[in-house]
Design a protein around this motif. Structure first.
Motif, mmCIF file in Angstrom:
data_model
loop_
_atom_site.group_PDB
_atom_site.id
_atom_site.type_symbol
_atom_site.label_atom_id
_atom_site.label_comp_id
_atom_site.label_asym_id
_atom_site.label_seq_id
_atom_site.Cartn_x
_atom_site.Cartn_y
_atom_site.Cartn_z
ATOM 1 N N ALA A 237 37.616 26.646 40.013
ATOM 2 C CA ALA A 237 36.392 26.680 39.217
ATOM 3 C C ALA A 237 35.953 28.115 38.951
ATOM 4 C CB ALA A 237 35.288 25.903 39.928
ATOM 5 N N LEU A 238 36.004 28.972 39.962
ATOM 6 C CA LEU A 238 35.583 30.355 39.775
ATOM 7 C C LEU A 238 36.573 31.109 38.890
ATOM 8 C CD1 LEU A 238 34.229 31.191 43.342
ATOM 9 C CD2 LEU A 238 32.951 30.504 41.315
ATOM 10 N N ALA A 239 37.847 30.813 39.037
ATOM 11 C CA ALA A 239 38.851 31.442 38.172
ATOM 12 C C ALA A 239 38.655 31.009 36.721
ATOM 13 C CB ALA A 239 40.252 31.084 38.652
ATOM 14 N N GLU A 240 38.315 29.742 36.510
ATOM 15 C CA GLU A 240 38.053 29.255 35.149
ATOM 16 C C GLU A 240 36.843 29.966 34.551
ATOM 17 O OE1 GLU A 240 37.310 25.036 32.760
ATOM 18 O OE2 GLU A 240 37.280 25.079 34.954
ATOM 19 N N LEU A 241 35.813 30.172 35.368
ATOM 20 C CA LEU A 241 34.615 30.846 34.893
ATOM 21 C C LEU A 241 34.926 32.259 34.390
ATOM 22 C CD1 LEU A 241 31.483 30.817 34.658
ATOM 23 C CD2 LEU A 241 31.433 31.758 36.988
ATOM 24 N N VAL A 242 35.796 32.954 35.112
ATOM 25 C CA VAL A 242 36.149 34.333 34.758
ATOM 26 C C VAL A 242 37.244 34.376 33.699
ATOM 27 C CG1 VAL A 242 37.043 36.516 35.704
ATOM 28 C CG2 VAL A 242 35.419 35.162 37.023
ATOM 29 N N ASP A 243 37.976 33.252 33.538
ATOM 30 C CA ASP A 243 39.175 33.205 32.679
ATOM 31 C C ASP A 243 40.259 34.092 33.260
ATOM 32 O OD1 ASP A 243 40.907 32.599 30.545
ATOM 33 O OD2 ASP A 243 40.168 34.269 29.354
ATOM 34 N N GLN A 244 40.555 33.838 34.557
ATOM 35 C CA GLN A 244 41.563 34.611 35.264
ATOM 36 C C GLN A 244 42.631 33.687 35.838
ATOM 37 O OE1 GLN A 244 42.615 37.683 35.777
ATOM 38 N NE2 GLN A 244 44.174 36.918 37.173
ATOM 39 N N PRO A 245 43.903 33.876 35.476
ATOM 40 C CA PRO A 245 44.979 33.068 36.048
ATOM 41 C C PRO A 245 45.121 33.271 37.560
ATOM 42 C CG PRO A 245 45.693 34.130 34.020
ATOM 43 C CD PRO A 245 44.378 34.746 34.385
ATOM 44 N N ILE A 246 45.400 32.169 38.272
ATOM 45 C CA ILE A 246 45.600 32.233 39.716
ATOM 46 C C ILE A 246 46.792 31.383 40.130
ATOM 47 C CG2 ILE A 246 43.154 32.662 40.217
ATOM 48 C CD1 ILE A 246 42.992 29.721 41.214
ATOM 49 N N GLN A 247 47.330 31.715 41.293
ATOM 50 C CA GLN A 247 48.310 30.863 41.953
ATOM 51 C C GLN A 247 47.737 30.452 43.304
ATOM 52 O OE1 GLN A 247 51.858 32.626 43.587
ATOM 53 N NE2 GLN A 247 53.056 30.759 43.405
ATOM 54 N N TYR A 473 52.731 41.581 31.574
ATOM 55 C CA TYR A 473 53.520 40.496 30.999
ATOM 56 C C TYR A 473 52.593 39.364 30.562
ATOM 57 C CZ TYR A 473 53.408 38.792 35.917
ATOM 58 O OH TYR A 473 53.043 38.404 37.189
ATOM 59 N N ASP A 474 52.948 38.753 29.431
ATOM 60 C CA ASP A 474 52.077 37.793 28.771
ATOM 61 C C ASP A 474 51.886 36.504 29.552
ATOM 62 O OD1 ASP A 474 51.652 39.494 26.652
ATOM 63 O OD2 ASP A 474 53.197 38.596 25.375
ATOM 64 N N PHE A 475 52.833 36.161 30.421
ATOM 65 C CA PHE A 475 52.777 34.865 31.096
ATOM 66 C C PHE A 475 51.491 34.695 31.891
ATOM 67 C CE2 PHE A 475 54.463 31.762 34.334
ATOM 68 C CZ PHE A 475 54.639 30.718 33.437
ATOM 69 N N ILE A 476 50.948 35.799 32.428
ATOM 70 C CA ILE A 476 49.719 35.703 33.218
ATOM 71 C C ILE A 476 48.502 36.229 32.454
ATOM 72 C CG2 ILE A 476 50.935 35.789 35.433
ATOM 73 C CD1 ILE A 476 49.904 38.783 35.588
ATOM 74 N N ALA A 477 48.618 36.396 31.148
ATOM 75 C CA ALA A 477 47.477 36.864 30.363
ATOM 76 C C ALA A 477 46.387 35.796 30.329
ATOM 77 C CB ALA A 477 47.917 37.201 28.940
ATOM 78 N N PRO A 478 45.113 36.184 30.388
ATOM 79 C CA PRO A 478 44.026 35.210 30.259
ATOM 80 C C PRO A 478 44.126 34.437 28.952
ATOM 81 C CG PRO A 478 43.185 37.324 31.024
ATOM 82 C CD PRO A 478 44.611 37.551 30.635
ATOM 83 N N ARG A 479 43.553 33.241 28.938
ATOM 84 C CA ARG A 479 43.623 32.385 27.744
ATOM 85 C C ARG A 479 42.660 32.837 26.656
ATOM 86 N NH1 ARG A 479 42.171 26.697 28.570
ATOM 87 N NH2 ARG A 479 40.467 27.584 29.789
ATOM 88 N N GLY A 480 41.582 33.521 27.058
ATOM 89 C CA GLY A 480 40.560 33.878 26.092
ATOM 90 C C GLY A 480 39.540 32.781 25.865
#
Length: 492
Positions: A237-247, A473-480
């Motif tokens: 949820a917090l990663a979605e709020l920031v728009d930050q990819p996580i594993q 690298y684009d694979f971990i770029a934020p979605r925007g």
């Protein structure tokens, strides 16, 4: 003069998307040719009757990680622990098991910056034989660290930040976690997360100890599935709020994986990994006489046989798309390691972690491919292709393709082996997988065109491993995709 330094001849070459019988021509440490027949090699390695797999990429392992105190469990005073696994012994163990590249962890100590630890860890890693990259642990996200030091390590090629939502003194509050997510987004980093609820575990641990429940088996009671599920939901949820990819690291149960699946269904960049211990060990392994159960203590805790089946299903669905070792070894004997606080210590004060560098690929192959749970191609994706891609090591690592590093594991799919600690070739005095019979075993390992293991004998020179810097690298770029369209963490 021969066209190729080495030709691997006659093997069944496996990728994440199919197999074919072909020869592999290697020149200058890279794969230079794939063909039905290659004759012009200075040396030839016969792979007839064998599978030829990409060298394993283990994106989650703790190697020669300095500890000032050391995280030992769920709370209480910290004991001084000694990380026995050096980069030399870890390299030997990894090569013995078919792994050629790792991503391991640079610590941060409370009250200090990260640059001195990076410099120290670079010197340690340079003595090994494995190719390697780093995650940077963030346990004290001060403005100095996040604003001045993180950009410097990113410039070095360190492109993942690790956070803990549990463990004293590593855990971060939600506010601190948000700051790390923001920093990662600004500088193009992945964030990897240990998801368990610190306060819930601390409370349950206190209640268990108060009730006199101190044995290793109560480690599992202190951190039931709900604390992993809740922290996984919160991290996403917090990663979605920031728009930050996580594993999400080391997922042990379907309930946590379901949180990841829901996020993926919504289009979020959230990935999940699991480990062999969650496919083979159970909480019952910690219910052994005396101190013996400590050998199986790791976090999250192993669950039940039924939960193993549910984790396998999450692997088959693709929700969990990487299997790492989470190698974190502490010997059972002596005064350091698991017994650092004494052999009568409560579970809270016993170091968490188990060794698994060499065991990872044989166990997953045997339990997965040999038993029909997953395909060979899926195995390759889980152990090499996917971790290389997520960590920004592709296309150099994790694939058998022209131009890629010639990292290969020659694999006998029918060889039966009973796992025993000497076969692991690590520095730790035990393996939690002792006595497990596996079908499928590496008979040779090639790192950048050099045969570094053959028939269990490792023959690599210390200091020959290479650091693997990771560019953007684009694979971990934020979605925007931002809440209300407001970007509270603009990228650098």
């Amino acid at each position: 003069m021969a066209d190729y330094d080495l030709v691997v001849r006659g093997g069944q070459v496996a990728s994440g998307f199919g197999t074919m019988r072909c020869d592999i021509g290697i020149r200058g440490g890279r794969i230079a040719a794939l063909a039905d027949r290659i004759t012009d090699g200075a040396a030839v390695l016969d792979a007839g009757g064998l599978l030829v797999l990409p060298g394993g990429v283990d994106s989650h392992c703790h190697i020669e990680e300095p500890a000032r105190g050391g995280y030992v469990g769920t709370g209480g005073d910290l004991a001084v622990t000694v990380n026995e696994e050096s980069f030399r012994t870890a390299s030997t163990s990894a090569f013995a098991g078919g792994t050629t590249s790792v991503v391991c962890f640079v610590p941060q100590w409370k009250g200090e910056g990260i640059l001195p630890r990076v410099a120290d860890y670079e010197q340690r890693a340079a003595k090994g034989m494995l190719d390697y990259s780093f995650h940077q642990i963030i346990s004290d996200p001060t403005d100095e660290v996040l604003e001045r030091e993180v950009p410097q390590i990113v410039a070095k090629g360190i492109r993942s930040l690790k956070v803990f939502l549990t463990y004293e003194p590593l855990h971060l509050s939600d506010e601190q976690f948000l700051k790390v997510l923001v920093t990662a987004r600004r500088h193009g980093c992945l964030v990897t997360v240990h998801c368990e609820n610190y306060a819930a575990i601390k409370w349950r641990t206190e209640m268990l100890l108060r009730a006199g429940m101190t044995a290793p088996k109560y480690h599992a009671w202190s951190r039931p599935i709900v604390v992993e599920r809740e922290a996984t939901h919160r991290a996403i949820a917090l990663a979605e709020l920031v728009d930050q990819p996580i594993q999400v690291f080391h997922v042990s149960c379907a309930e946590a994986a379901e949180e990841i699946a829901r996020a993926q269904h919504r289009g979020l960049k959230v990935w999940g990994e699991t480990c062999p211990q969650y496919l083979t060990l159970t909480a019952a392994d910690m219910d052994r006489p005396g101190f013996e159960g400590a050998a199986y203590m790791c976090s999250p805790s192993p669950r039940t046989v039924e939960e193993q089946g549910r984790v396998w299903e999450m692997i088959r669905r693709g929700t969990l798309d990487i299997v790492s070792s989470d190698h974190c070894g502490f010997s059972m004997g002596g005064e350091a390691g698991k017994a650092v606080s004494g052999r009568d210590a409560p579970f809270r004060d016993i170091p968490n972690g188990i060794p698994g560098l060499a065991a990872r690929l044989p166990i997953l192959f045997s339990e997965g491919v040999s038993k029909g749970r997953i395909s060979l191609e899926h195995f390759v994706r889980l152990t090499a292709t996917n971790p290389a891609r997520l960590m920004g090591l592709a296309p150099r690592k994790g694939v058998i393709a022209i131009g890629a590093d010639a990292d290969l594991a020659l694999w006998d799919p029918k060889k039966r082996v009973t796992i025993a600690n000497p076969l692991m070739q690590h520095a730790i005095d035990y393996t939690p997988y002792e006595g497990l019979e596996v079908t499928g075993w590496p008979v040779a390992t090639i790192r950048r065109g050099e045969v570094v293991m053959r028939d269990g004998v490792v023959q690599a020179e210390p200091g020959t491993g290479q650091f693997l810097p990771r560019a953007p690298y684009d694979f971990i770029a934020p979605r925007g995709v931002l809440a209300d369209g407001f970007d509270a963490a603009p990228r650098a």
